[in-house]
Design an enzyme around this catalytic site. Structure first.
Site, PDB file in Angstrom:
ATOM      1  N   GLU A  74       0.826  -1.221   0.000  1.00 24.46           N
ATOM      2  CA  GLU A  74       0.000   0.000   0.000  1.00 24.46           C
ATOM      3  C   GLU A  74       0.854   1.262   0.000  1.00 24.46           C
ATOM      4  O   GLU A  74       0.568   2.228   0.720  1.00 24.46           O
ATOM      5  CB  GLU A  74      -0.943  -0.001   1.212  1.00 24.46           C
ATOM      6  N   GLU A 129      -4.761  -8.632   1.081  1.00 27.81           N
ATOM      7  CA  GLU A 129      -5.458  -8.327   2.336  1.00 27.81           C
ATOM      8  C   GLU A 129      -6.946  -8.372   2.048  1.00 27.81           C
ATOM      9  O   GLU A 129      -7.443  -7.613   1.211  1.00 27.81           O
ATOM     10  CB  GLU A 129      -5.091  -6.941   2.891  1.00 27.81           C
TER      11      GLU A 129
END
Ligand SMILES: *[C@@H]1O[C@H](CO)[C@@H](O)[C@H](O)[C@H]1NC(C)=O
Ligand SMILES: *[C@@H]1O[C@H](CO)[C@@H](O)[C@H](O)[C@H]1NC(C)=O
Ligand SMILES: *[C@@H]1O[C@H](CO)[C@@H](O)[C@H](O)[C@H]1NC(C)=O
Ligand SMILES: *[C@@H]1O[C@H](CO)[C@@H](O)[C@H](O)[C@H]1NC(C)=O
Ligand SMILES: *[C@@H]1O[C@H](CO)[C@@H](O)[C@H](O)[C@H]1NC(C)=O
Ligand SMILES: *[C@@H]1O[C@H](CO)[C@@H](O)[C@H](O)[C@H]1NC(C)=O
Ligand SMILES: *[C@@H]1O[C@H](CO)[C@@H](O)[C@H](O)[C@H]1NC(C)=O
Length: 891
Positions: free
Chosen positions: A490, A583
């Site tokens: 991220e 995720e």
């Protein structure tokens, strides 16, 4: 799938060698390689303010310009991991820090704490409970910050003459700088990577060699609990100056089938001596016995090779061999994880100068954009979880048994894959994943050039991304459990188009120079398929976007990015890349707590009128409530089943971890685990188990049935099971028989009206009665019960028994809402290292022997005294209840 890059950087590269100095004896001896634990008997001291005027580098956030910057002397420690010879560092003259008293042999450190490694200075607390503390909820409210000094004496014997002596640190948090006998040796800033320093030039004969290690943890270094200190193993390696280089072997396999496999071996040989030498290399391969972990009979030998290695040079030797009828490594439980060891002997001048073992496995991997992952030709659905590096109440200090317990409970869940979020793990954890058959996504960075916190990796990314990335891969590349490398999570650069994509390309290229055999990936949570960023990595790893972020009604009131389910558009844009979810979910809950009313939706963001209680810092365990960007497991499963080309998921998270206590940052630990911080199963465990082990006979009812205040009120009952049908009974009266609809994953009996008694479910699979479950209203807490996960433990000062305390009523029924205050005590050759109860809002320090039960349970972690024998007795008491005792044997 084909990968770019070559491993040219490994081959024939000569490097500027630090410490190319004959050691103090000036004699050459050869007794092979020795690796000794350096874990015991350190003296430790920590200061919250800078006690010595030193710093790795100037930090813009604090502007402490009066400190002495050591970076130019530390950077040369990276030289073996820099491929462009023009970029390697020259050590400047001088010896900074040499005059600091803590590095002197004469300094009296007898008042310092004596510690054994692995050591985490922060875990004992106390927790910061005030508002806005220096270390907030994000980093676990524990005192991780400050400068820590570790000191230890080393002794050198005559047998060490002529050898190189290395300090090997598996992990030190963070900005490690090392002095020996007052000389700055080098260091390694990134706290999660392993590093090695050559002590040889600074050692002298005798037993008063003073080693001193300085660590520095900035307060805003992470988004989660990093721990503080030398939190992994430390070794002293002694080897001839003609040697297999650091992490100098690479074994890979190709053309793998049940009948045969070609195994390729590269060995990097390094000559740190003054003259060129002729070497002879022999390598034998043995199968590892799965029971004993020891090598069995020799399976094959690589052809003998000879080479000349010039003084100060590295030389790579390549060899290949075919193994007939290989035992393959594959993930549990579909396959078994067979392991081999290659034992390389380096001969020179008629003797063996180095013996080096490389454990490896033989397996084939296909990352197919349409079929997903194939291991050894067989489709494997990735049923993975994210795991942070801490071990709950034990903190960051690595412990093999604690890590093994985490993996055992994950196997019971049906989990077959781990993402090492978001940093390189302890080497022993990868040995466990190799042995137990977990697939691993090994990950290195949470930030690149752009920051997520003031003092995270972005401060050192420009200097260290290359050495850290190369070191990470060289250390780990022989582990068969690792199937993919992730070089970012991220990162902000996913949204910077050309700039971000260029950095991504550089990291991807470095990665493939070090390992052309495995795919690269980077986790994306906001980039769209049209961006440049996702074009670079070999695999598409989506965080949350696959199932959609804030795309359903209950999330309409949330701020932040909003994306429709992205699997189809990613699949269409990248038809050649396999997609998985790195995720998923971020479902939140506190074990055994239920909040009413229960949402009708399948997934909803938690808030004070929906699933949450910000005063108690609890989230309802109906397992429907999520972080405001998250999704329930049910929503995730539906998105996967609607997009079958997706290879699988890594759930956020397997176990709870310290820090990131979304949604309540006044708490200490996460709410996202399927398993709580103490290792107790949340209800969600059974929802994942029903999907991941569909043949395992299991039905699980929630909530508990002790609701004296809810008589006559609607109290939904949900059942997690892989059954197709379920009939629920309340005190013998049917509440209906339900069939599981397509794309639904639980049985919901949302209209049950509470009355005390018994809730019972009967399930059916393909029309046949399958398995049942019962939950009863219990009596008041009456007694305690202790249950050990293992009743005999090794007396090695490391092994642990995890002792669960249950509060039970007078009939022996587990009281699932008990909160009694427990006092633990212990007699005999053992200690209670820590206690816990899995409550993210419990701010009692982990070493405390006083612990409230939470939803009926508490945990005591027991360690035997090293060398102790006999029986350890653990006692638990609580006011007004009958106490409990448990005996453990040390062996
Ligand atoms: C550091 O210096 C810069 C520029 O002089 C200033 O803007 C900033 O506020 C200072 N930061 C701190 C924490 O003192
Ligand atoms: C060693 O093997 C690698 C990878 O198979 C190959 O690229 C390289 O050319 C080989 N080097 C030598 C010296 O044979
Ligand atoms: C990251 O850096 C920027 C620019 O220096 C700063 O404005 C921002 O507050 C930082 N963010 C965090 C989370 O530290
Ligand atoms: C990203 O870069 C590409 C290639 O340079 C360019 O075509 C595109 O317009 C850029 N996109 C954005 C959103 O800036
Ligand atoms: C809480 O979440 C629900 C959706 O589950 C929403 O309808 C409600 O507006 C939210 N309340 C607040 C205060 O945000
Ligand atoms: C969500 O809704 C509540 C009222 O239900 C309101 O008070 C709150 O400001 C809203 N939050 C956002 C982020 O829009
Ligand atoms: C949280 O729980 C406490 C105790 O049961 C209760 O008094 C309070 O009203 C609850 N808060 C919310 C927001 O539901």
């Amino acid at each position: 799938m084909k990968f770019r890059g070559s491993n040219a950087a490994l081959l024939g590269v000569s490097c500027l060698l630090q410490g190319k100095v004959a050691n103090a004896y000036g004699i050459r001896g050869s007794t092979g390689r020795e690796r000794l634990s350096l874990n015991d008997g350190w003296h430790f001291w920590r200061s919250e303010t800078n006690p010595d005027g030193l710093i790795y580098d100037y930090r813009p956030e604090t502007n402490e310009t009066d400190l002495q910057v050591l970076k130019p002397w530390i950077l040369p420690s990276a030289n073996s991991f820099i491929s462009n010879l023009a970029d390697v560092y020259q050590r400047p003259p001088g010896n900074p820090g040499g005059d600091v008293s803590y590095v002197q042999g004469s300094f009296d450190d007898s008042a310092w704490e004596t510690v054994n490694l692995p050591h985490d200075w922060a875990i004992k607390g106390p927790f910061y409970t005030e508002e806005d503390p220096i270390i907030g909820g994000g980093m676990g409210r524990l005192p991780v910050h400050g400068i820590g000094w570790y000191r230890k004496k080393l002794s050198m014997t005559s047998a060490d003459a002529g050898r190189n002596i290395y300090l090997e640190v598996d992990g030190a948090m963070s900005y490690a700088m090392v002095w020996l006998n007052g000389n700055l040796v080098g260091g390694w800033p990134y706290g999660y990577n392993s590093f090695r320093l050559d002590l040889t030039p600074y050692l002298h004969p005798g037993d008063d060699n003073q080693l001193a290690i300085r660590l520095d943890n900035p307060p805003d270094s992470a988004r989660w609990y990093p721990g503080g200190g030398i939190y992994r193993n430390v070794w002293l390696t002694k080897v001839d100056n003609l040697q297999v280089a650091q992490w100098g072997t690479f074994v890979s396999s190709r053309e793998v089938s049940a009948e045969s496999a070609i195994v390729d071996l590269t060995v990097q040989i390094e000559n740190l001596g003054d003259t060129g030498r002729q070497i002879e290399l022999t390598t034998g391969v043995h199968l590892i016995d799965a029971t004993t972990g020891q090598p069995g009979a020799e399976v094959v030998t690589f052809p003998q090779m000879t080479a000349t290695v010039e003084s100060g040079q590295k030389q790579a030797v390549n060899q290949s061999v075919t193994i007939e009828n290989p035992m393959l490594w594959g993930p549990w439980p579909a396959q078994s994880p067979a392991l081999y060891v290659a034992t390389t002997n380096l001969h020179a001048d008629g003797m063996v100068v180095d013996t080096y073992e490389t454990r490896f496995g033989i397996r084939s991997l296909i990352f197919d954009p349409d079929q997903g992952l194939l291991v050894n030709g067989e489709h494997i659905s990735v049923q993975g979880v994210n795991q942070h590096h801490d071990l709950g109440a034990l903190g960051a200090a690595f412990n093999v048994r604690a890590a093994q317990r985490q993996l055992e409970i994950l196997q019971e869940l049906g989990c077959n894959a781990i993402r090492m979020s978001h940093n390189p793990p302890a080497p022993e954890l990868l040995e466990l994943t190799d042995q137990m058959g977990f697939l691993v996504m090994d990950e290195i960075f949470d930030s690149w050039e752009l920051n997520k916190t003031d003092s995270d990796f972005h401060l050192i990314f420009p200097d260290w991304h290359e050495p850290d990335l190369r070191a990470f891969i060289r250390r780990d590349r022989n582990h068969p459990s690792i199937i993919a490398w992730s070089y970012g999570n991220e990162v902000g650069e996913q949204n910077t188009n050309e700039t971000g994509a260029a950095i991504s390309q550089r990291l991807h290229d470095i990665l493939h120079e070090e390992d052309p055999t495995r795919p690269s990936t980077v986790s994306i949570n906001s980039a769209l398929p049209s961006y440049l960023f996702p074009r670079v990595p070999d695999l598409i790893s989506l965080n949350y976007q696959g199932a959609g972020i804030r795309n359903t009604n209950p999330y309409s009131n949330q701020t932040g990015i909003r994306t429709m389910p992205m699997y189809p558009s990613y699949h269409e844009t990248f038809p050649d890349k396999m997609i998985w979810t790195s995720e998923s979910a971020s479902t939140l809950s506190t074990r055994g707590t239920y909040i009413f009313p229960v949402t009708d939706d399948i997934s909803a963001p938690v808030n004070d009128t929906s699933g949450g209680n910000s005063t108690l810092e609890q989230v309802s365990a109906y397992e429907l409530y999520t972080a405001n960007f998250g999704s329930s497991p049910d929503k995730v499963f539906a998105s996967q089943d609607s997009n079958p080309y997706v290879a699988g998921e890594f759930v956020w998270t397997g176990w709870d971890y310290i820090g990131e206590p979304t949604p309540y940052y006044s708490a200490r630990s996460s709410y996202s685990g399927i398993i709580d911080l103490a290792g107790f199963k949340k209800d969600r465990f059974y929802l994942y188990q029903s999907r991941w082990r569909p043949d395992f006979p299991m039905a699980h009812i929630l909530p508990h049935w002790n609701w004296p205040d809810r008589v006559g009120q609607v109290t939904p009952v949900h059942v997690f099971s892989a059954a197709d049908e379920a009939e629920l009974f309340l005190n013998g009266r049917s509440q209906g028989r339900k069939t599981k609809e397509a794309l639904t994953y639980r049985f919901r009996f949302d209209d049950v009206v509470y009355e005390a008694g018994e809730v019972h479910v009967v399930t059916y699979k393909t029309g046949q009665q399958w398995v049942t479950d019962t939950v009863r209203t219990t009596g008041a807490p009456a007694q305690l019960q202790l249950i050990a996960d293992r009743s005999t433990i090794a007396a090695d000062g490391l092994d642990l028994s995890f002792v669960t305390l249950e509060v039970i009523d007078d009939k022996g029924e587990f009281v699932r809402d008990a909160t009694n205050a427990i006092t633990f005590s212990i007699e005999g050759p053992g200690e209670i290292v820590a206690t816990d109860n899995g409550d993210p809002a419990d701010m009692v320090s982990f070493p405390s022997l006083e612990r409230n039960a939470y939803s009926g349970l508490a945990l005591a972690i027991v360690r035997g005294v090293r060398g102790g024998t006999g029986t350890v007795t653990i006692t638990a008491t609580a006011e007004g209840l009958a106490g409990a005792q448990l005996k453990l044997e040390l062996q």
